[in-house]
Design a protein around this motif. Structure first.
Motif, mmCIF file in Angstrom:
data_model
loop_
_atom_site.group_PDB
_atom_site.id
_atom_site.type_symbol
_atom_site.label_atom_id
_atom_site.label_comp_id
_atom_site.label_asym_id
_atom_site.label_seq_id
_atom_site.Cartn_x
_atom_site.Cartn_y
_atom_site.Cartn_z
ATOM 1 N N LYS A 243 0.821 -1.209 0.000
ATOM 2 C CA LYS A 243 0.000 0.000 0.000
ATOM 3 C C LYS A 243 0.858 1.263 0.000
ATOM 4 O O LYS A 243 0.405 2.322 -0.428
ATOM 5 C CB LYS A 243 -0.936 0.005 1.210
ATOM 6 N N GLY A 244 2.098 1.146 0.490
ATOM 7 C CA GLY A 244 2.979 2.299 0.524
ATOM 8 C C GLY A 244 3.463 2.733 -0.844
ATOM 9 O O GLY A 244 4.068 3.816 -0.975
ATOM 10 N N TYR A 245 3.177 1.912 -1.881
ATOM 11 C CA TYR A 245 3.634 2.242 -3.234
ATOM 12 C C TYR A 245 2.494 2.231 -4.245
ATOM 13 O O TYR A 245 2.720 2.432 -5.434
ATOM 14 C CB TYR A 245 4.745 1.271 -3.646
ATOM 15 N N GLU A 246 1.276 2.016 -3.762
ATOM 16 C CA GLU A 246 0.114 2.112 -4.663
ATOM 17 C C GLU A 246 -0.260 3.564 -4.924
ATOM 18 O O GLU A 246 -0.807 3.899 -5.985
ATOM 19 C CB GLU A 246 -1.084 1.374 -4.050
ATOM 20 N N VAL A 247 -0.007 4.416 -3.954
ATOM 21 C CA VAL A 247 -0.263 5.850 -4.057
ATOM 22 C C VAL A 247 0.995 6.563 -3.577
ATOM 23 O O VAL A 247 1.843 5.950 -2.911
ATOM 24 C CB VAL A 247 -1.480 6.267 -3.201
ATOM 25 N N PRO A 248 1.167 7.833 -3.867
ATOM 26 C CA PRO A 248 2.370 8.538 -3.411
ATOM 27 C C PRO A 248 2.483 8.590 -1.889
ATOM 28 O O PRO A 248 1.581 9.068 -1.203
ATOM 29 C CB PRO A 248 2.195 9.947 -3.995
ATOM 30 N N THR A 249 3.586 8.055 -1.384
ATOM 31 C CA THR A 249 3.942 8.152 0.032
ATOM 32 C C THR A 249 5.440 8.393 0.122
ATOM 33 O O THR A 249 6.174 8.212 -0.850
ATOM 34 C CB THR A 249 3.596 6.872 0.823
ATOM 35 N N ALA A 250 5.893 8.748 1.301
ATOM 36 C CA ALA A 250 7.322 9.014 1.507
ATOM 37 C C ALA A 250 8.137 7.755 1.752
ATOM 38 O O ALA A 250 9.357 7.849 1.959
ATOM 39 C CB ALA A 250 7.494 9.971 2.687
ATOM 40 N N ASP A 251 7.517 6.573 1.731
ATOM 41 C CA ASP A 251 8.214 5.348 2.138
ATOM 42 C C ASP A 251 9.500 5.105 1.352
ATOM 43 O O ASP A 251 10.542 4.760 1.924
ATOM 44 C CB ASP A 251 7.286 4.142 2.006
ATOM 45 N N GLY A 252 9.449 5.259 0.022
ATOM 46 C CA GLY A 252 10.650 5.014 -0.779
ATOM 47 C C GLY A 252 11.764 5.975 -0.439
ATOM 48 O O GLY A 252 12.933 5.584 -0.297
ATOM 49 N N ALA A 253 11.418 7.259 -0.308
ATOM 50 C CA ALA A 253 12.432 8.262 0.026
ATOM 51 C C ALA A 253 13.033 8.006 1.399
ATOM 52 O O ALA A 253 14.228 8.254 1.616
ATOM 53 C CB ALA A 253 11.807 9.662 -0.031
ATOM 54 N N ILE A 254 12.239 7.477 2.319
ATOM 55 C CA ILE A 254 12.759 7.188 3.657
ATOM 56 C C ILE A 254 13.779 6.060 3.606
ATOM 57 O O ILE A 254 14.857 6.149 4.205
ATOM 58 C CB ILE A 254 11.600 6.867 4.620
ATOM 59 N N PHE A 255 13.452 4.984 2.909
ATOM 60 C CA PHE A 255 14.441 3.915 2.754
ATOM 61 C C PHE A 255 15.719 4.463 2.112
ATOM 62 O O PHE A 255 16.832 4.095 2.494
ATOM 63 C CB PHE A 255 13.874 2.778 1.901
ATOM 64 N N GLN A 256 15.571 5.353 1.145
ATOM 65 C CA GLN A 256 16.722 5.890 0.424
ATOM 66 C C GLN A 256 17.573 6.833 1.272
ATOM 67 O O GLN A 256 18.795 6.786 1.223
ATOM 68 C CB GLN A 256 16.244 6.622 -0.829
ATOM 69 N N ILE A 257 16.943 7.695 2.052
ATOM 70 C CA ILE A 257 17.723 8.691 2.785
ATOM 71 C C ILE A 257 18.621 8.032 3.820
ATOM 72 O O ILE A 257 19.710 8.534 4.128
ATOM 73 C CB ILE A 257 16.813 9.761 3.447
ATOM 74 N N ILE A 258 18.202 6.891 4.330
ATOM 75 C CA ILE A 258 19.046 6.189 5.296
ATOM 76 C C ILE A 258 20.278 5.625 4.586
ATOM 77 O O ILE A 258 21.390 5.650 5.136
ATOM 78 C CB ILE A 258 18.240 5.088 6.014
ATOM 79 N N GLN A 259 20.100 5.154 3.357
ATOM 80 C CA GLN A 259 21.248 4.713 2.556
ATOM 81 C C GLN A 259 22.232 5.869 2.342
ATOM 82 O O GLN A 259 23.451 5.718 2.460
ATOM 83 C CB GLN A 259 20.778 4.207 1.184
#
Length: 415
Positions: A243-259
């Protein structure tokens, strides 16, 4: 042999689960306290970082101190008793820890990402249950990626519905933190091909974690193969991650910023090592006419360049954290795209300065810096390994398409 003495010679074996903490974790009170706690821990973690890398010694006591410090719950919402610090602060915390020991910094990344996902996609009852565990000091590991799939986002691990629980079967790799986790979020597909986080007990029957991580870098991230044979997970712990990727959410950016923060930490460590070595051990070059290596004008220029590039990466990293804060507070196509784009810029800069700084470390410090007694190559090995997580060449494409053509980035955990 105790867990903290486990080394490469014993690799390849199944690893028993560790007990949950017997005392509640600290709860961070503010962004300022989060930074102060990270700096205190980093001052301790750096002392044994080289030895842990050289001998592949698991950071057991360091990890316990890290998760009990309250830093593993810093993105739990205030509504559930958490600190809910800014993502600019969270990324700074990971950068500080990673500058001391980048393996320890990486161990927390998927835990914090899953906490963010629970906020996005879980209902209130599930949030209360799982955030309560995190606030106690329980650590999430991960069982996301698979070794033999065609693409990183392709999964063969599945679950079947059995009423009040599901049963998971599959095999995972690149499972950072799983060896010493208390709970293991497993990315598994339902019958419709949707990806969920099935959060299993680390000692659940049928869940086996094997100590077989052999990378030359990030050697003590507590990763390895996770084998899942009819693992039961209660539906209370089945999180609809898709559900975090069916609509725009910050989930992807959060995983990325930690990287990004891990790579910025590696760059900071390499620059600090360079400065220390040049000022205390390196010799002036024969043609320089100088008494000391730190007077060499070319070295001065190079250190200035690296420091500038690091500061640029750090500035964009902070900007990305603030953009993520806005996307979390008001998730829509525009705020999420902004968070993704600024985070992608930070990813490019942190990757490039991490690789440059870990290369320049040897060029500027001289031949004696390659001696094994210094183990300075760990910084290059760590940078080269961790920056492979997702290719920067695709970040350039995302940025170009956004600024030139107005095309928003794709919605997934690598964007």
């Amino acid at each position: 042999m105790t867990l903290h003495q486990r080394q490469t010679a014993t690799a390849g074996a199944a690893v028993p689960a560790v007990a949950r903490p017997d005392t509640p974790a600290h709860i961070i009170a503010s962004d300022a306290e989060a930074i102060a706690v990270a700096e205190r821990l980093a001052a301790d973690f750096v002392k044994g970082a080289s030895e842990r890398d050289r001998e592949r010694i698991w950071p057991v006591k360091e990890l316990d101190a890290f998760s009990q410090s309250g830093l593993w719950s810093i993105n739990v919402p205030k509504a559930f008793g958490g600190p809910e610090v800014s993502y600019a602060t969270l990324s700074r915390v990971i950068e500080i820890i990673s500058a001391a020991d980048s393996s320890i910094g990486q161990i927390a990344q998927n835990h914090l990402g899953v906490v963010a996902a629970i906020r996005t996609v879980s209902d209130e009852a599930q949030q209360k249950l799982l955030f309560g565990e995190v606030l106690k000091g329980v650590r999430f590991g991960n069982a996301f990626s698979e070794f033999g799939s065609k693409r990183a986002a392709d999964f063969e691990t599945t679950f079947t519905d059995h009423g009040d629980h599901v049963v998971v079967n599959g095999r995972k790799f690149y499972s950072s933190g799983a060896l010493l986790a208390h709970l293991v979020p497993i990315v598994a597909l339902d019958q419709e091909g949707r990806a969920w986080y099935a959060i299993a007990e680390r000692d659940a029957p049928g869940l086996t974690v094997i100590d077989d991580w052999t990378s030359f870098g990030q050697r003590t991230t507590l990763s390895g193969t996770v084998i899942l044979e009819n693992v039961k997970v209660p539906k209370t712990h089945l999180v609809p991650g898709y559900k975090g990727y069916e609509v725009p959410t910050a989930d992807g950016a959060i995983f990325q910023i930690i990287q990004v923060a891990v790579d910025a930490g590696i760059a900071k460590a390499a620059i600090d090592e360079t400065i220390d070595f040049v000022r205390t051990k390196s010799r002036a070059w024969v043609d320089s006419g100088q008494e000391h290596a730190w007077q060499d004008p070319y070295t001065i220029q190079a250190v200035g360049d690296l420091t500038l590039r690091l500061h640029a990466a750090q500035a964009i990293l902070e900007k990305a954290g603030l953009a993520i804060d806005r996307a979390v507070a008001d998730p829509n196509a525009d705020t999420v795209a902004e968070a993704q784009i600024v985070t992608a810029q930070a990813k490019v800069l942190s990757t490039e300065v991490a690789i440059a700084a870990t290369n320049k470390l040897f060029e500027l410090s001289g031949t004696r810096s390659t001696l094994s007694e210094h183990n300075l190559d760990r910084h290059w090995r760590n940078a080269r390994t961790h920056t492979l997580h997702d290719p920067v060449r695709w970040k350039y494409a995302i940025l170009g398409n956004y600024f030139l053509n107005g095309e928003k980035p794709p919605l997934h955990a690598w964007s």
